[in-house]
Design a protein around this motif. Structure first.
Motif: not given
Length: 456
Positions: A204-213
């Motif tokens: 759960t978090g930002s879209s930018s960080a989520g794309s990396k995960v």
């Protein structure tokens, strides 16, 4: 080292050490080992653990709420409410896991065929700071009841909250290592995701960080659930109950100082009622009290971090520069801490920064729509698709819900997360679902069983 600044004062609060590689390895291995035994426990045994943890949360409501108020600035009454909501989540899955995980009988050419739902192993939850207890239990309660073990990588700005959550399981006498705190430095998260004993990831978090995960999980062919950013629309049509809409939209936008993924961030109002609605909203917003979150009379606490406040101020300034009108707030106050005032922007268009970007703070923006069809087009003109609300005659609202590009739609009510109902987004707001029966089945092996002999 995880260093925390008190957002109310701007002063150093405390610091906690991050795990080194050896300790991370040991905790992941412990979770994997614990899984072998936890998966064999009956649902009743698992439920007993969750219910004991919930009871402890209810007993320690004041102390646990205080941790959120100190570390991320949540007003006391909201923090208390969050502790109780997290306890309710644990209790919900303790009660309903059996039904959610029930074996499904399916007809085939077998003598008997069915699907059963089996746990995967150790699941990694990467969590944000804005709802430390609720988001932790939204992740761990269904996963644990399904028979998985949980590794909680919480945000580095709420380390005391994370330790307190892990301590609740110890106090409850839970089997060792079924839920562990994993306070990692950001640069070490990738290694945890890639670890062969980590079987799935929740983020759960930002879209930018989520794309990396998402990329890291896909690289390892591991299931992932992503709940990412939002720019949620609230559509107010000419036949809406304007008083109720203004009341609940104001509440939705300002809860947790506006630091919520599912807050009403783009308020789209049909032209015939636009001016009246703006007046009603303005009246409610100007009454809200900005102040010390420990004070029970405070409505709006600080923004969690100074960099987040500066980003919010940039978005407001850029939106005003693009032609919006600031009717309320809009200036960083001259006081200690990371406060930002309740702000109301009107004459906003959907191409302005406050609409194209996610705004995480107490900033309400109002857009005018020519018609219901125009309002719907504005709502869907976004890279996000987390949640939405629509205020109109009930049957009309239900019909329009099918055309709204969002994972969750509320007709004439408050957008919120509920342990009984699935929650999640589409587009850049993520994929997968948390909560409800659908969320329970995200981290299980949906195993088909065919029993012979074959039937003609």
């Amino acid at each position: 080292m995880q260093t925390v600044i008190n957002p109310t004062t701007g002063q150093h609060l405390h610091e906690y050490p991050a795990l080194d590689a050896d300790v991370m390895q040991a905790r992941i291995t412990a979770a994997s080992t614990a899984f072998r035994h936890w998966r064999t426990r009956s649902l009743a045994e698992r439920a007993a653990v969750l219910n004991k943890v919930a009871a402890l949360m209810r007993e320690q409501e004041t102390e646990l709420a205080r941790l959120m108020t100190l570390e991320m600035g949540k007003p006391d009454r909201e923090a208390r409410g969050e502790v109780l909501k997290a306890a309710g989540c644990a209790e919900h899955y303790a009660e309903h896991a059996e039904a959610y995980l029930a074996t499904l009988q399916l007809s085939s050419d077998a003598s008997r065929s069915y699907v059963q739902h089996l746990p995967l192993g150790a699941v990694l939850g990467i969590l944000p700071w804005n709802a430390p207890f609720w988001l932790a239990f939204r992740f761990c309660a269904p996963a644990l009841m399904a028979g998985n073990t949980c590794l909680m990588k919480h945000d580095p700005h709420v380390p005391a909250c994370a330790e307190a959550i892990a301590a609740l399981f110890v106090q409850a006498g839970a089997p060792e290592a079924i839920l562990q705190n994993l306070p990692l430095a950001t640069e070490d998260i990738a290694a945890a995701i890639r670890h062969p004993q980590v079987r799935a990831v929740s983020f759960t978090g930002s879209s930018s960080a989520g794309s990396k995960v998402a990329a890291l999980a896909a690289e390892q062919i591991k299931p992932a659930v992503l709940e990412l950013g939002g720019s949620d629309p609230a559509i107010v049509l000419a036949d809406a109950d304007l008083e109720q809409a203004a009341e609940l939209i104001a509440f939705s936008r300002m809860i947790n100082a506006g630091q919520s993924c599912i807050a009403a961030k783009r308020i789209i109002v049909e032209a015939p009622v636009h001016d009246r609605f703006v007046e009603l909203l303005h009246t409610r917003l100007e009454k809200l009290q900005l102040g010390d979150p420990a004070d029970p009379t405070t409505d709006i606490g600080p923004i969690a971090r100074d960099d987040l406040r500066n980003a919010l101020a940039r978005q407001v300034d850029a939106t005003v520069a693009a032609g919006a009108h600031c009717r309320l707030g809009g200036q960083i106050p001259d006081r200690p801490g990371f406060f930002y005032p309740v702000t109301l922007l009107t004459e906003v268009t959907n191409d302005m920064p406050a609409c194209r970007e996610e705004t995480f703070g107490p900033v309400a923006v109002v857009l005018k729509a020519d018609s219901a069809e125009h309002a719907l087009a504005i709502a869907n003109d976004s890279e996000y698709g987390l949640a939405a609300s629509i205020w109109t005659e009930t049957a009309r609202g239900e019909a329009m819900a099918r055309d709204i590009e969002a994972g969750q739609v509320v007709v004439n009510g408050l957008v919120k997360t509920d342990a009984r109902l699935p929650s999640g987004g589409i587009k850049r707001s993520g994929y997968g679902r948390e909560l409800g029966p659908h969320g329970m089945l995200e981290f299980v092996n949906v195993q088909q069983v065919w029993v012979g002999p074959k039937q003609e």
